[in-house]
Each structure stands twice: as structure tokens, then as C-alpha cells.
Motif scaffolding. Structure first.
Motif, PDB file in Angstrom:
ATOM      1  N   GLY A   1      -4.787   0.904  -1.616  1.00  0.00           N
ATOM      2  CA  GLY A   1      -4.006   0.359  -2.728  1.00  0.00           C
ATOM      3  C   GLY A   1      -2.915  -0.571  -2.241  1.00  0.00           C
ATOM      4  O   GLY A   1      -2.841  -0.944  -1.085  1.00  0.00           O
ATOM      5  N   GLY A   2      -2.065  -0.938  -3.153  1.00  0.00           N
ATOM      6  CA  GLY A   2      -0.963  -1.826  -2.811  1.00  0.00           C
ATOM      7  C   GLY A   2      -1.401  -3.271  -2.738  1.00  0.00           C
ATOM      8  O   GLY A   2      -2.582  -3.612  -2.863  1.00  0.00           O
ATOM      9  N   PHE A   3      -0.427  -4.123  -2.526  1.00  0.00           N
ATOM     10  CA  PHE A   3      -0.682  -5.548  -2.406  1.00  0.00           C
ATOM     11  C   PHE A   3       0.154  -6.069  -1.254  1.00  0.00           C
ATOM     12  O   PHE A   3       1.379  -5.940  -1.267  1.00  0.00           O
ATOM     13  N   LEU A   4      -0.488  -6.616  -0.246  1.00  0.00           N
ATOM     14  CA  LEU A   4       0.168  -7.129   0.958  1.00  0.00           C
ATOM     15  C   LEU A   4       1.057  -6.069   1.604  1.00  0.00           C
ATOM     16  O   LEU A   4       2.154  -6.340   2.076  1.00  0.00           O
ATOM     17  N   GLY A   5       0.591  -4.835   1.605  1.00  0.00           N
ATOM     18  CA  GLY A   5       1.325  -3.748   2.235  1.00  0.00           C
ATOM     19  C   GLY A   5       2.368  -3.082   1.357  1.00  0.00           C
ATOM     20  O   GLY A   5       2.881  -2.026   1.698  1.00  0.00           O
ATOM     21  N   VAL A   6       2.704  -3.689   0.216  1.00  0.00           N
ATOM     22  CA  VAL A   6       3.695  -3.102  -0.683  1.00  0.00           C
ATOM     23  C   VAL A   6       2.975  -2.140  -1.623  1.00  0.00           C
ATOM     24  O   VAL A   6       2.013  -2.509  -2.282  1.00  0.00           O
ATOM     25  N   GLY A   7       3.426  -0.906  -1.665  1.00  0.00           N
ATOM     26  CA  GLY A   7       2.799   0.099  -2.514  1.00  0.00           C
ATOM     27  C   GLY A   7       1.578   0.724  -1.887  1.00  0.00           C
ATOM     28  O   GLY A   7       0.868   1.488  -2.529  1.00  0.00           O
ATOM     29  N   GLU A   8       1.328   0.424  -0.615  1.00  0.00           N
ATOM     30  CA  GLU A   8       0.169   0.984   0.079  1.00  0.00           C
ATOM     31  C   GLU A   8       0.400   2.469   0.344  1.00  0.00           C
ATOM     32  O   GLU A   8       1.497   2.901   0.654  1.00  0.00           O
ATOM     33  N   ARG A   9      -0.664   3.226   0.218  1.00  0.00           N
ATOM     34  CA  ARG A   9      -0.624   4.667   0.421  1.00  0.00           C
ATOM     35  C   ARG A   9      -1.518   4.982   1.603  1.00  0.00           C
ATOM     36  O   ARG A   9      -2.639   4.491   1.697  1.00  0.00           O
ATOM     37  N   LEU A  10      -1.032   5.797   2.544  1.00  0.00           N
ATOM     38  CA  LEU A  10      -1.797   6.137   3.737  1.00  0.00           C
ATOM     39  C   LEU A  10      -2.548   7.438   3.531  1.00  0.00           C
ATOM     40  O   LEU A  10      -1.992   8.419   3.030  1.00  0.00           O
ATOM     41  N   VAL A  11      -3.829   7.441   3.930  1.00  0.00           N
ATOM     42  CA  VAL A  11      -4.682   8.624   3.811  1.00  0.00           C
ATOM     43  C   VAL A  11      -5.375   8.822   5.158  1.00  0.00           C
ATOM     44  O   VAL A  11      -5.947   7.873   5.706  1.00  0.00           O
ATOM     45  N   ALA A  12      -5.321  10.029   5.694  1.00  0.00           N
ATOM     46  CA  ALA A  12      -6.013  10.342   6.945  1.00  0.00           C
ATOM     47  C   ALA A  12      -7.411  10.850   6.635  1.00  0.00           C
ATOM     48  O   ALA A  12      -7.594  11.746   5.813  1.00  0.00           O
ATOM     49  N   VAL A  13      -8.406  10.249   7.289  1.00  0.00           N
ATOM     50  CA  VAL A  13      -9.807  10.596   7.070  1.00  0.00           C
ATOM     51  C   VAL A  13     -10.407  10.978   8.416  1.00  0.00           C
ATOM     52  O   VAL A  13     -10.153  10.313   9.423  1.00  0.00           O
ATOM     53  N   SER A  14     -11.166  12.045   8.449  1.00  0.00           N
ATOM     54  CA  SER A  14     -11.827  12.468   9.679  1.00  0.00           C
ATOM     55  C   SER A  14     -12.679  11.323  10.228  1.00  0.00           C
ATOM     56  O   SER A  14     -13.430  10.681   9.487  1.00  0.00           O
ATOM     57  N   PHE A  15     -12.554  11.074  11.518  1.00  0.00           N
ATOM     58  CA  PHE A  15     -13.215   9.918  12.123  1.00  0.00           C
ATOM     59  C   PHE A  15     -14.737  10.021  12.059  1.00  0.00           C
ATOM     60  O   PHE A  15     -15.419   9.007  11.954  1.00  0.00           O
ATOM     61  N   ASP A  16     -15.270  11.233  12.091  1.00  0.00           N
ATOM     62  CA  ASP A  16     -16.727  11.381  12.046  1.00  0.00           C
ATOM     63  C   ASP A  16     -17.305  11.135  10.655  1.00  0.00           C
ATOM     64  O   ASP A  16     -18.514  11.039  10.494  1.00  0.00           O
ATOM     65  N   LYS A  17     -16.461  11.003   9.638  1.00  0.00           N
ATOM     66  CA  LYS A  17     -16.924  10.701   8.277  1.00  0.00           C
ATOM     67  C   LYS A  17     -17.026   9.190   8.026  1.00  0.00           C
ATOM     68  O   LYS A  17     -17.516   8.765   6.989  1.00  0.00           O
ATOM     69  N   ILE A  18     -16.554   8.400   8.978  1.00  0.00           N
ATOM     70  CA  ILE A  18     -16.565   6.941   8.831  1.00  0.00           C
ATOM     71  C   ILE A  18     -17.730   6.381   9.626  1.00  0.00           C
ATOM     72  O   ILE A  18     -17.977   6.775  10.764  1.00  0.00           O
ATOM     73  N   LYS A  19     -18.441   5.448   9.007  1.00  0.00           N
ATOM     74  CA  LYS A  19     -19.576   4.787   9.654  1.00  0.00           C
ATOM     75  C   LYS A  19     -19.165   3.346   9.927  1.00  0.00           C
ATOM     76  O   LYS A  19     -18.598   2.682   9.058  1.00  0.00           O
ATOM     77  N   PHE A  20     -19.443   2.851  11.120  1.00  0.00           N
ATOM     78  CA  PHE A  20     -19.087   1.484  11.495  1.00  0.00           C
ATOM     79  C   PHE A  20     -20.344   0.631  11.582  1.00  0.00           C
ATOM     80  O   PHE A  20     -21.357   1.057  12.133  1.00  0.00           O
TER      81      PHE A  20
END
Length: 174
Positions: free
Chosen positions: A88-107
Motif C-alpha cells: 500500500g501507500g504511495f511513494l513510501g507514504v502510508g506504506e505498511r510493512l508485512v513479514a512473509v516467510s521466505f519459502d512462501k515466495i516464488k521468484f
């Protein structure tokens, strides 16, 4: 007067001598020797640079942009446990940080498929003409392949924007 000149000369000689002694190399024998590198890339070909992972765009399975990777969290052995995604947010303003398990992300190394579709629009002479948006007409889309092996093109996380926003916010503890 001569005593002053002699004192200055003696001090100058002492300073030069200490500089010369400081530059004298001492040879020590090391029992462990480093293996000779045959190439700067040997053994690491196909590994990704962590500096290129920060800022990598994250999409869901429907090719909707969710955010970008803000940080990587490592354990003490160096294994990546989680990726912190800015949502979310726009240009870093209002951005929310969420930690996600690395093995759940596919590259993926391939670019994000275009979600634009052909549209039919009226032409200037009253006839209908079809135009395609988001694609170049001079080159096919298949030529847009990534050739750099040091970082992926984008990441995919199987969630919607709403699901990510509903996850607990990640905060750095001090």
C-alpha cells in the motif's frame, strides 16, 4: 643558535627513522592458505545478489502488484527466514510493512505478463479499428527476456492485496 638547529635535525631524523621502521615489512608464515580462485564467478553462478532483491516487485498469481521487498530477515547462520514487503501507500507514504516467510515466495526470471487487452475504438473516419495497448508493434513480446543471472525479475506471493493488508504489521524492535 647551533643548538636549535641540532635539536631540529635530531628530531627530524628521529621522525624519518620511525616512518622507515613502520614501513619495514615483516614476513609471517601462515599455515592456512586460501584456495586459488580460477574465476571471479566460479561456484557462484546462478546465485542472486541481495542488493538487487531489495526493491523487487511482488505480484500475486493474478499478476496484480502487491508491493515490493523492503528487507530480508536472516538468522544468525545467514539463512533468509522472511522477506519484509511494503504494501500500500504511495511513494513510501502510508506504506505498511508485512513479514512473509521466505519459502512462501516464488521468484521468476521472466517478465510479468502484460494484463492489457485489445480494445476496439472508433477511427476518425467512422470505421472501427483495433489497437493493442501495452505492447510494442515492432518487436514480439517474446524478445523481452531477462539475461542477467544475478537477480530475478520479480517475486510472486499467493495472496490478494486485502489478505496482505490484513496480516499483522511488521515493526522493527529496538
Amino acid at each position: 643558535m647551533i643548538a636549535k638547529h641540532m635539536t631540529v635535525a635530531l628530531i627530524g631524523s628521529a621522525l624519518l627513522a620511525t616512518a622507515a621502521v613502520a614501513q619495514t615489512s615483516t614476513t609471517t608464515t601462515n599455515t592456512m592458505s586460501a584456495p586459488a580462485a580460477t574465476s571471479s564467478e566460479s561456484g557462484y553462478h546462478g546465485d542472486w545478489r541481495s542488493s538487487k532483491m531489495i526493491g523487487l516487485n511482488v505480484y500475486n498469481d493474478a499478476n496484480e502488484k502487491l508491493g515490493s521487498i523492503s528487507d530480508l530477515l536472516l538468522d544468525k547462520s545467514g539463512k533468509i527466514n522472511a522477506a519484509v514487503i511494503g504494501v500500500g501507500g504511495f511513494l513510501g507514504v502510508g506504506e505498511r510493512l508485512v513479514a512473509v516467510s521466505f519459502d512462501k515466495i516464488k521468484f521468476l526470471d521472466t517478465p510479468v505478463p502484460s494484463t492489457s487487452a485489445s480494445t476496439t475504438a472508433p477511427a476518425g473516419n467512422g470505421m472501427r479499428s483495433e489497437t493493442t495497448t501495452g505492447a510494442a508493434t515492432s518487436a514480439p513480446a517474446a524478445t523481452n527476456t531477462k539475461t542477467n543471472p544475478w537477480y530475478p525479475d520479480h517475486a510472486v506471493f499467493n495472496a490478494s492485496k486485502e489478505q496482505l493488508k490484513a496480516m499483522p504489521e511488521f515493526k522493527y524492535s529496538t
